[in-house]
Design a protein around this motif. Structure first.
Motif, PDB file in Angstrom:
ATOM      1  N   VAL A   1       1.125   4.810   0.676  1.00 13.40           N
ATOM      2  CA  VAL A   1       0.576   5.474   2.155  1.00 13.40           C
ATOM      3  C   VAL A   1       0.877   7.514   2.167  1.00 13.40           C
ATOM      4  O   VAL A   1       2.466   7.384   2.255  1.00 13.40           O
ATOM      5  CB  VAL A   1       0.959   5.308   3.311  1.00 13.40           C
ATOM      6  CG1 VAL A   1      -0.406   5.748   4.211  1.00 13.40           C
ATOM      7  CG2 VAL A   1       0.090   3.798   3.291  1.00 13.40           C
TER       8      VAL A   1
ATOM      9  N   LYS B   1      -3.326   8.408   4.457  1.00 14.95           N
ATOM     10  CA  LYS B   1      -4.452   8.507   4.016  1.00 14.95           C
ATOM     11  C   LYS B   1      -3.128   6.810   2.675  1.00 14.95           C
ATOM     12  O   LYS B   1      -2.425   7.841   1.844  1.00 14.95           O
ATOM     13  CB  LYS B   1      -4.544   8.892   2.820  1.00 14.95           C
ATOM     14  CG  LYS B   1      -6.811   8.453   2.228  1.00 14.95           C
ATOM     15  CD  LYS B   1      -7.856   8.641   3.041  1.00 14.95           C
ATOM     16  CE  LYS B   1      -8.870   8.443   2.258  1.00 14.95           C
ATOM     17  NZ  LYS B   1     -10.199   8.268   3.280  1.00 14.95           N
ATOM     18  N   ALA B   2      -4.188   6.271   1.949  1.00 15.54           N
ATOM     19  CA  ALA B   2      -3.317   5.428   0.847  1.00 15.54           C
ATOM     20  C   ALA B   2      -3.646   5.944  -0.431  1.00 15.54           C
ATOM     21  O   ALA B   2      -5.002   5.990  -0.581  1.00 15.54           O
ATOM     22  CB  ALA B   2      -3.614   3.910   1.238  1.00 15.54           C
TER      23      ALA B   2
ATOM     24  N   LYS C   1       3.692   0.126   3.148  1.00 15.60           N
ATOM     25  CA  LYS C   1       2.788  -0.682   3.965  1.00 15.60           C
ATOM     26  C   LYS C   1       2.096  -1.782   2.938  1.00 15.60           C
ATOM     27  O   LYS C   1       1.882  -2.512   2.076  1.00 15.60           O
ATOM     28  CB  LYS C   1       2.199  -0.462   4.584  1.00 15.60           C
ATOM     29  CG  LYS C   1       2.138   1.018   5.280  1.00 15.60           C
ATOM     30  CD  LYS C   1       1.338   1.512   6.464  1.00 15.60           C
ATOM     31  CE  LYS C   1       2.375   2.400   7.343  1.00 15.60           C
ATOM     32  NZ  LYS C   1       1.460   2.519   8.646  1.00 15.60           N
TER      33      LYS C   1
ATOM     34  N   GLU D   1      -3.291   0.650  -3.252  1.00  8.03           N
ATOM     35  CA  GLU D   1      -3.247  -0.272  -2.160  1.00  8.03           C
ATOM     36  C   GLU D   1      -3.452  -1.347  -3.406  1.00  8.03           C
ATOM     37  O   GLU D   1      -4.095  -1.885  -3.963  1.00  8.03           O
ATOM     38  CB  GLU D   1      -4.858  -0.675  -1.710  1.00  8.03           C
ATOM     39  CG  GLU D   1      -4.812   0.874  -0.555  1.00  8.03           C
ATOM     40  CD  GLU D   1      -6.590   1.023  -0.031  1.00  8.03           C
ATOM     41  OE1 GLU D   1      -7.359   0.675  -0.440  1.00  8.03           O
ATOM     42  OE2 GLU D   1      -6.590   1.871   1.250  1.00  8.03           O
TER      43      GLU D   1
ATOM     44  N   ASP E   1       1.342  -0.893  -0.274  1.00  7.62           N
ATOM     45  CA  ASP E   1       0.224  -0.049   0.280  1.00  7.62           C
ATOM     46  C   ASP E   1       0.920   1.041   0.300  1.00  7.62           C
ATOM     47  O   ASP E   1       1.514   1.242   0.265  1.00  7.62           O
ATOM     48  CB  ASP E   1      -0.464  -0.530   1.844  1.00  7.62           C
ATOM     49  CG  ASP E   1      -1.808  -0.915   1.077  1.00  7.62           C
ATOM     50  OD1 ASP E   1      -1.819  -1.737   0.335  1.00  7.62           O
ATOM     51  OD2 ASP E   1      -2.588  -1.258   2.086  1.00  7.62           O
TER      52      ASP E   1
END
Length: 127
Positions: free
Chosen positions: A64, A99-100, A127, A103, A62
């Motif tokens: 972010v 905020k992502a 992440k 993803e 992800d």
């Protein structure tokens, strides 16, 4: 003393109470300088090592956005380029950091997106 077979030993142990069996194990460990718990500990460590390897082989990431930095407009443009978001949605995403942005993308795509966003002045984590 006559040698006992494995079956004879098991039969003798089955007649012992748990306390007697526990005392026997302690005496056995002292006599032969071994620990009965060692194989259990080694078996317990194997799943932990397998879990660590699985984490190292992460295939989906992800991207972010932690913060937009000083050049918010440039970051909004890059978010729009990386996603299919409109201007308002991209601005809302940047304003609501962390905020992502992306993803479940592969490592190569995540690294490229991170590099692009950081080039625009944003702070990004994977992440």
């Amino acid at each position: 003393m006559a040698k006992l077979s494995t079956e004879e030993l098991l039969e003798a142990f089955s007649e012992l109470s748990l306390i007697e069996l526990s005392e026997f194990v302690k005496a056995f460990e002292e006599k032969f300088e071994v620990t009965a718990a060692a194989p259990v500990a080694a078996a317990g460590a194997a799943p932990a090592a397998a879990a660590a390897e699985a984490e190292e082989e992460q295939t989906e990431f992800d991207v972010v956005l932690e913060s937009a930095g000083d050049k918010k407009i440039g970051v909004i443009k890059e978010v729009r380029a990386l996603t299919s978001l409109g201007l308002k949605e991209a601005k809302d995403l940047v304003d609501s950091a962390p905020k992502a942005v992306l993803e479940g993308v592969n490592k190569e795509t995540a690294d490229k997106a991170k590099e692009t966003l950081e080039g625009a002045g944003a702070t990004v984590t994977l992440k």
